[in-house]
Design an enzyme around this catalytic site. Structure first.
Site, PDB file in Angstrom:
ATOM      1  N   ARG A 240       0.809  -0.735  -0.041  1.00 54.72           N
ATOM      2  CA  ARG A 240      -0.025   0.120  -0.452  1.00 54.72           C
ATOM      3  C   ARG A 240       0.494   1.511  -0.545  1.00 54.72           C
ATOM      4  O   ARG A 240       1.594   1.717   0.763  1.00 54.72           O
ATOM      5  CB  ARG A 240      -1.033  -0.451   1.401  1.00 54.72           C
TER       6      ARG A 240
ATOM      7  N   HIS B 299       0.937   5.823  -1.814  1.00 53.23           N
ATOM      8  CA  HIS B 299       0.167   6.188  -2.952  1.00 53.23           C
ATOM      9  C   HIS B 299       0.677   6.520  -4.274  1.00 53.23           C
ATOM     10  O   HIS B 299       0.350   6.787  -4.847  1.00 53.23           O
ATOM     11  CB  HIS B 299      -0.115   8.399  -2.174  1.00 53.23           C
TER      12      HIS B 299
ATOM     13  N   LYS C 109     -12.789   6.226 -16.593  1.00 52.88           N
ATOM     14  CA  LYS C 109     -14.199   5.175 -15.463  1.00 52.88           C
ATOM     15  C   LYS C 109     -12.773   4.044 -14.372  1.00 52.88           C
ATOM     16  O   LYS C 109     -11.858   4.308 -14.986  1.00 52.88           O
ATOM     17  CB  LYS C 109     -13.905   3.845 -17.058  1.00 52.88           C
TER      18      LYS C 109
ATOM     19  N   GLU D 249     -24.921  13.834 -16.048  1.00 55.60           N
ATOM     20  CA  GLU D 249     -25.151  13.066 -15.390  1.00 55.60           C
ATOM     21  C   GLU D 249     -26.359  11.985 -14.811  1.00 55.60           C
ATOM     22  O   GLU D 249     -26.609  12.556 -13.547  1.00 55.60           O
ATOM     23  CB  GLU D 249     -24.335  12.205 -16.092  1.00 55.60           C
TER      24      GLU D 249
END
Lengths: 208, 208
Positions: free
Chosen positions: A27, A29, A73, A105
């Site tokens: 983990r 960033h 996405k 949207e």
């Protein structure tokens, strides 16, 4: 790979889901330097939502609090799930999102408004996800000679709409017949929406 | 549970990571109805970043494109990772985020600016994550009689700072001695930052 998944699972109607990551790494960033991407694919049997397409659905308007790169996405869908759940809690089926009154949207679909035979929809910029169904529907509409205006419009415009409909991979094309309790287009899918549904259906039949 | 993790792993200095989800469920935007939450915890040995605390670090300023609910701690960290990576690509160690010129915080830490002996930091509203270290440091500063102004400030203010420092769980307190190549406070951690580091150190020693 998609073809293979469908064949291996002997799929009829259903969805194929693909997901790609940078690959497993501790983990951090910072992007991992030397990982192999992980590609996951699976399919799920799913009937086409024909009833929804015939009857239309209800929606409520909810502030769009998403980040400023909605055209990416990704699985960072917390604001979308919060909006969808808020809509469900209000007894509606979809959330129409607006940023300071500008309609962008929906929580998991693109929105189109029909007024005087013209389709209005938010431009495909960083504030919406450029759905594939959106693109196909706009192309079908253009081929049909329908005028399309890809410009932002306001919440207030929704009530002046002749028709409202959404586009998405799983829903395809479905009318929104009620927004915040206000009935749109007499509460039934309008002629332009139905026309596009027919064209979309023909396209599906011709490519399968 | 945290105590147990530390004991079972015979941890010295390190981090304990906890993560909770709504539990496993088929993919859907709607919250699952009857799942048992999944709680994951693990610990990692990690030396305290003493060198970083002594020498300070460099930063670049990057637009804050996150959603409007940054006070929610979640794994939807894509904008944070993009900012951190952008900083690294620019040769810096942290990204100072700003929303239309208003400085919010950093990619994985809170930011404090010292000017004329006063600490300035963004208010703990929906635009920043209210870090625990932030809270502790502000409490230590208040006890020391230091004035704290929790109000938004501008990018331009950074260059007028006597000291800049960040707070986070793993970094604790560290100076930012350079922003976009501009040297802050002579390029070394300032007296107020060092004072707070001492107080924080005493607090750690007194509670372990």
């Amino acid at each position: 790979m998609v073809r293979q998944l469908v064949q291996l699972n002997r799929m009829g109607d259903g969805t194929v889901y693909l997901q790609i990551t940078r690959g497993p790494a501790p983990r951090s960033h910072l992007f991992p330097k030397e990982t192999k991407p992980t590609l996951i694919g699976y399919c799920t049997s799913l009937s086409r939502p024909l009833q929804l397409q015939t009857n239309g659905m209800t929606a409520v308007t909810i502030p769009d609090i998403r980040w400023l790169q909605c055209d990416i996405k990704s699985l960072n869908l917390l604001p979308n799930t919060l909006a969808k759940q808020e809509a469900a809690d209000a007894g509606a089926e979809e959330a129409i999102l607006h940023r300071d009154g500008i309609v962008t949207e929906c929580s998991a679909s693109n929105l189109m408004m029909v007024r005087n035979g013209i389709i209005h929809t938010h431009p495909a910029n960083h504030l919406i996800l450029h759905g594939i169904t959106r693109e196909i529907v706009l192309r079908l509409a253009a081929e049909e000679g329908i005028t399309i205006i890809e410009e932002p419009f306001h919440l207030g415009d929704l009530r002046t709409a002749d028709e409202l409909f959404i586009t998405s991979t799983t829903v395809e094309i479905a009318s929104i017949v009620e927004v915040d309790g206000y009935v749109i287009g007499g509460g039934i899918p309008g002629p332009l929406t139905r026309k596009l549904q027919q064209l979309f259906e023909s396209k599906i039949q011709s490519t399968t």
